[in-house]
Design a protein around this motif. Structure first.
Motif, PDB file in Angstrom:
ATOM      1  N   UNK A   1      -2.876  -1.951  11.751  1.00 10.54           N
ATOM      2  CA  UNK A   1      -3.474  -1.101  10.443  1.00 10.54           C
ATOM      3  C   UNK A   1      -3.430  -2.090   9.384  1.00 10.54           C
ATOM      4  N   UNK A   2      -2.704  -3.087   9.123  1.00 11.08           N
ATOM      5  CA  UNK A   2      -2.605  -3.831   8.043  1.00 11.08           C
ATOM      6  C   UNK A   2      -3.841  -4.601   7.453  1.00 11.08           C
ATOM      7  N   UNK A   3      -4.338  -4.318   6.190  1.00 11.03           N
ATOM      8  CA  UNK A   3      -5.510  -5.293   5.820  1.00 11.03           C
ATOM      9  C   UNK A   3      -5.144  -6.525   5.538  1.00 11.03           C
ATOM     10  N   UNK A   4      -3.958  -6.966   5.729  1.00 12.59           N
ATOM     11  CA  UNK A   4      -3.450  -8.359   5.405  1.00 12.59           C
ATOM     12  C   UNK A   4      -3.901  -9.071   6.737  1.00 12.59           C
ATOM     13  N   UNK A   5      -3.837  -8.355   7.638  1.00 10.68           N
ATOM     14  CA  UNK A   5      -4.313  -9.303   9.114  1.00 10.68           C
ATOM     15  C   UNK A   5      -5.674  -9.610   9.051  1.00 10.68           C
ATOM     16  N   UNK A   6      -6.412  -8.526   8.516  1.00  9.24           N
ATOM     17  CA  UNK A   6      -8.100  -8.703   8.285  1.00  9.24           C
ATOM     18  C   UNK A   6      -8.279  -9.847   7.536  1.00  9.24           C
TER      19      UNK A   6
ATOM     20  N   UNK B   1      -5.213 -16.365  -0.750  1.00  5.60           N
ATOM     21  CA  UNK B   1      -5.671 -15.021  -0.350  1.00  5.60           C
ATOM     22  C   UNK B   1      -4.860 -14.081  -0.151  1.00  5.60           C
ATOM     23  N   UNK B   2      -3.396 -14.379  -0.092  1.00  2.00           N
ATOM     24  CA  UNK B   2      -2.608 -13.372   0.196  1.00  2.00           C
ATOM     25  C   UNK B   2      -1.406 -13.840  -0.619  1.00  2.00           C
ATOM     26  N   UNK B   3      -1.316 -13.811  -2.070  1.00  4.21           N
ATOM     27  CA  UNK B   3      -0.362 -14.181  -3.010  1.00  4.21           C
ATOM     28  C   UNK B   3       0.877 -13.699  -2.867  1.00  4.21           C
ATOM     29  N   UNK B   4       0.942 -12.250  -2.507  1.00  4.89           N
ATOM     30  CA  UNK B   4       2.260 -11.693  -2.606  1.00  4.89           C
ATOM     31  C   UNK B   4       3.088 -11.824  -1.279  1.00  4.89           C
ATOM     32  N   UNK B   5       2.498 -12.634  -0.315  1.00  2.06           N
ATOM     33  CA  UNK B   5       3.261 -12.792   1.048  1.00  2.06           C
ATOM     34  C   UNK B   5       3.932 -14.284   1.218  1.00  2.06           C
ATOM     35  N   UNK B   6       4.919 -14.153   1.968  1.00  3.84           N
ATOM     36  CA  UNK B   6       5.597 -15.594   2.515  1.00  3.84           C
ATOM     37  C   UNK B   6       5.281 -15.318   3.864  1.00  3.84           C
TER      38      UNK B   6
ATOM     39  N   UNK C   1       6.211 -10.667   4.533  1.00  4.10           N
ATOM     40  CA  UNK C   1       6.296 -11.716   5.397  1.00  4.10           C
ATOM     41  C   UNK C   1       5.625 -11.836   6.597  1.00  4.10           C
ATOM     42  N   UNK C   2       4.704 -12.627   6.748  1.00 11.02           N
ATOM     43  CA  UNK C   2       3.851 -12.760   8.105  1.00 11.02           C
ATOM     44  C   UNK C   2       4.246 -14.054   9.009  1.00 11.02           C
ATOM     45  N   UNK C   3       4.673 -13.661  10.242  1.00  6.29           N
ATOM     46  CA  UNK C   3       5.123 -14.792  11.065  1.00  6.29           C
ATOM     47  C   UNK C   3       3.998 -15.077  11.889  1.00  6.29           C
TER      48      UNK C   3
END
Length: 296
Positions: free
Chosen positions: A271-276, A116-121, A90-92
């Protein structure tokens, strides 16, 4: 010493005002005072000297300050280092309400993020961004859109998303209707409605030189619907960050304000690639903003 005590101590040390510190921390003044008293008891030393007119650090408080800053920063940096090991997907996002309610490309932004981030809410939070950006990005949100009026700590990465262009909505009955553009200095005595998101901007505008006694009359409202009748009667102007389709295009007068652009705040060392990926999506969508709006 715990993290909350340190944050309270550092906030009071910076503001030297318990009321202002409590507002920044979104807590009551008695709750803030309790944390300071608890820290004083634990350390067996008075950290602040309070009188009826001022607050000052004691000698013990001054000695503690650099160590408290280092410890608190270390705690937050430790949180950052561990973010990549979390099990939740989950990304807030801390976003201004005006983006959700008014910007026509907000659904496009969210669709691109999901693609772009299909596995995230994605959790969207509209709580105002506090002054402790580092703490907020470590413990409350993964990214935030904000107008930073002051310097940002080195831990924060800041990228311009929207170049701010403000408008004043004026109905035909208003004497300013039809003007090409206006400066802040032209608005002496005018009633200007604005949404809560722009409180910082209004505070900034009120401090501008040359208008100490005849500044505009600023009125905070929840949304433009609540002031529509006032606008139609020519009794006010509505400040907005973009052209709102709900009003005729001719009602929008460009307003020049020397204020920061809207920026995306993230942790520099996250460090998370999802933030990039998140940064990239925000940048791409808003780079195409004008084209996307025309296509809608």
């Amino acid at each position: 010493m715990n993290e909350h005590q340190l944050l309270c101590f550092l906030t009071v040390s910076r503001t030297l005002n318990f009321s202002a510190a409590a507002r920044e921390l979104y807590c009551t003044q008695p709750a803030l005072s309790y944390q300071i008293r608890s820290l004083k008891k634990e350390l067996d030393a008075a950290l602040f000297r309070r009188t009826t007119t001022q607050v000052a650090l004691t000698e013990a408080g001054r000695a503690l300050l650099p160590h408290a800053e280092d410890i608190y920063r270390g705690i937050l940096n430790a949180r950052t280092a561990l973010k990549g090991f979390g099990t939740h997907h989950t990304l807030t996002l801390r976003l201004p309400p005006v983006l959700l309610q008014r910007d026509p490309i907000y659904p496009i932004l969210m669709a691109r993020l999901h693609a772009a981030l299909p596995g995230y809410e994605f959790k969207v939070d509209t709580t105002p961004v506090p002054s402790s950006y580092h703490h907020m990005l470590c413990t409350e949100a993964d990214a935030a859109l904000y107008l930073p009026f002051g310097p940002l700590p080195p831990e924060i990465r800041c990228e311009t998303i929207i170049g701010n262009r403000f408008y004043l909505i004026t109905a035909p009955e208003h004497p300013f209707s039809g003007q090409g553009n206006v400066e802040l200095s032209d608005l002496a005595g005018q009633q200007i409605f604005y949404e809560p998101l722009y409180q910082d901007m209004v505070d900034f505008a009120q401090k501008q030189p040359g208008m100490p006694y005849s500044s505009p009359v600023w009125r905070m409202v929840e949304n433009y619907e609540s002031v529509y009748a006032e606008l139609l009667a020519g009794r006010g102007m509505f400040l907005c960050p973009m052209i709102y389709p709900a009003f005729p295009a001719g009602w929008h007068i460009p307003l020049h304000l020397s204020i920061p652009d809207t920026r995306l705040l993230t942790l520099r060392d996250d460090p998370r690639p999802e933030i990039c990926t998140l940064r990239k999506v925000f940048a791409e969508v808003y780079a195409e903003r004008e084209k996307l709006i025309k296509a809608l």
